[in-house]
Design an enzyme around this catalytic site. Sequence first.
Site, PDB file in Angstrom:
ATOM      1  N   ARG A 145       0.348   3.051  -4.137  1.00 35.96           N
ATOM      2  CA  ARG A 145       0.397   3.234  -5.633  1.00 35.96           C
ATOM      3  C   ARG A 145       0.484   1.059  -5.610  1.00 35.96           C
ATOM      4  NH1 ARG A 145       0.197   7.979  -5.407  1.00 35.96           N
ATOM      5  NH2 ARG A 145       1.607   7.676  -4.364  1.00 35.96           N
ATOM      6  N   THR A 146       1.487   1.274  -5.242  1.00 36.16           N
ATOM      7  CA  THR A 146       1.701  -0.433  -5.701  1.00 36.16           C
ATOM      8  C   THR A 146       1.052  -1.453  -4.587  1.00 36.16           C
ATOM      9  OG1 THR A 146       3.758   0.597  -6.439  1.00 36.16           O
ATOM     10  CG2 THR A 146       3.628  -2.099  -5.913  1.00 36.16           C
ATOM     11  N   HIS A 181      12.187  -1.492  -9.484  1.00 43.03           N
ATOM     12  CA  HIS A 181      10.928  -1.848  -9.398  1.00 43.03           C
ATOM     13  C   HIS A 181      10.246  -1.179 -10.676  1.00 43.03           C
ATOM     14  CE1 HIS A 181       6.573  -0.620  -7.929  1.00 43.03           C
ATOM     15  NE2 HIS A 181       7.561   0.806  -8.163  1.00 43.03           N
ATOM     16  N   ARG A 199       9.094  -4.792  -1.545  1.00 46.63           N
ATOM     17  CA  ARG A 199       9.302  -4.118  -0.986  1.00 46.63           C
ATOM     18  C   ARG A 199       9.813  -3.437   0.059  1.00 46.63           C
ATOM     19  NH1 ARG A 199       6.361   1.479  -2.022  1.00 46.63           N
ATOM     20  NH2 ARG A 199       6.821   1.138  -4.791  1.00 46.63           N
ATOM     21  N   LYS A 211      10.366  -8.163  16.412  1.00 49.86           N
ATOM     22  CA  LYS A 211      11.646  -8.787  17.401  1.00 49.86           C
ATOM     23  C   LYS A 211      12.197  -8.938  16.644  1.00 49.86           C
ATOM     24  CE  LYS A 211       6.805 -10.584  18.833  1.00 49.86           C
ATOM     25  NZ  LYS A 211       6.209 -11.815  18.731  1.00 49.86           N
TER      26      LYS A 211
HETATM   27  C1  NCD Z   1       7.898   5.375  -6.851  1.00 53.83           C
HETATM   28  C2  NCD Z   1       9.154   4.092  -5.680  1.00 53.83           C
HETATM   29  O1  NCD Z   1       8.311   3.755  -4.841  1.00 53.83           O
HETATM   30  O2  NCD Z   1       9.720   4.105  -5.965  1.00 53.83           O
HETATM   31  N1  NCD Z   1       6.562   5.017  -6.230  1.00 53.83           N
HETATM   32  C3  NCD Z   1       5.999   3.993  -6.790  1.00 53.83           C
HETATM   33  O3  NCD Z   1       5.888   2.870  -6.666  1.00 53.83           O
HETATM   34  N2  NCD Z   1       5.158   4.744  -7.295  1.00 53.83           N
HETATM   35  C4  NCD Z   1       8.802   6.868  -7.017  1.00 53.83           C
HETATM   36  C5  NCD Z   1       8.248   7.344  -5.740  1.00 53.83           C
HETATM   37  O4  NCD Z   1       8.582   6.798  -3.964  1.00 53.83           O
HETATM   38  O5  NCD Z   1       9.879   8.646  -5.349  1.00 53.83           O
END
Ligand code: NCD
Length: 310
Positions: free
Chosen positions: A58-59, A136, A108, A87
């Site tokens: 999703r993100t 997040h 991320r 590498k």
């Molecule tokens: C979450 C995350 O990556 O922190 N997912 C997201 O971004 N929607 C939650 C998760 O991974 O459980």
Amino acid sequence: MSGFRGRDVLSIRDLSRADIDLVLRTAKKMVPIAVGEKRSRSLEGKILSTLFYEPSTRTRLSFESAMARLGGRALGFSGSEGTSVQKGESLADTVRMVEAYSDAIVLRHSHEGAARLAAEFTDKPVINAGDGAGQHPTQTLLDLYTIWDEKGTFEGQNVALVGDLKYGRTVHSLTYALAELGSHLIFVSPETLEMPREILEHVKERGLSFRVAHRLEDVIRDADVVYATRIQKERFPDPQEYEKVAGSYRIEVDMLRDAKRDLIIMHPLPRTTEIAPEVDRTKHAVYFKQAFNGVPVRMALLDLILGGGA
Ligand code: NCD
């Protein structure tokens, strides 16, 4: 013009209440563009880099969709396989180089503090899309948007955060935000996965009352919002410890009998066993709508940071 232009978004705590209001109001205006009814070229010529060292559906895709809907482009990687990270390239070097390819960077990473570190190596805006068990912030913006859109206010709402409150970065960011916005928080987790002490201390300092519970059944009838989370298997140093708490919470249709009629059930997704599929058909389930909201919210944020603003 807002103060967002060129800014990093590393923690939800970097955003004031006015900043959050602006993002939510801008996101609302973005909805017709997010669903393809209206067109916009406000980010034409802009490029976003998405560096995802950890899995994401999703993100990353909603950031890409947001850029595309505004006429911009996104490039990047998901998983470091096939990149020079294999590498041994450092995060700092990757960021230094990627800044020359794009106008902003979404990152991320499994290490807490990675986004803040990355921001030290580039003048381009860095957006934290999850740093280990840390923060997040863009997920929190879409969570806030969802509550605001469904409930109209944050003040006085009983929000039960359920599941892995120790390792879940979404609930860490959301707690900081809701503590500013006047919601009443109910923390529901196994004893070993309680909300970190410094976050609870912060809520106390804000003068807000909160409750700590271990059984969802004990609090569900008081909740206006239930925010379920996945037990973050990948963060457990010991797999046996994970096995002890796996499947601790599962929302079943039966449990909703005593719930408020207008209870909303949220989840950042992906879900594993936390919500029975039958719950999807109830009026309480808003998690797929919540996932969609990621697009207008990220459009709003990108437009405020990279474009001319709202
Ligand atoms: C979450 C995350 O990556 O922190 N997912 C997201 O971004 N929607 C939650 C998760 O991974 O459980």
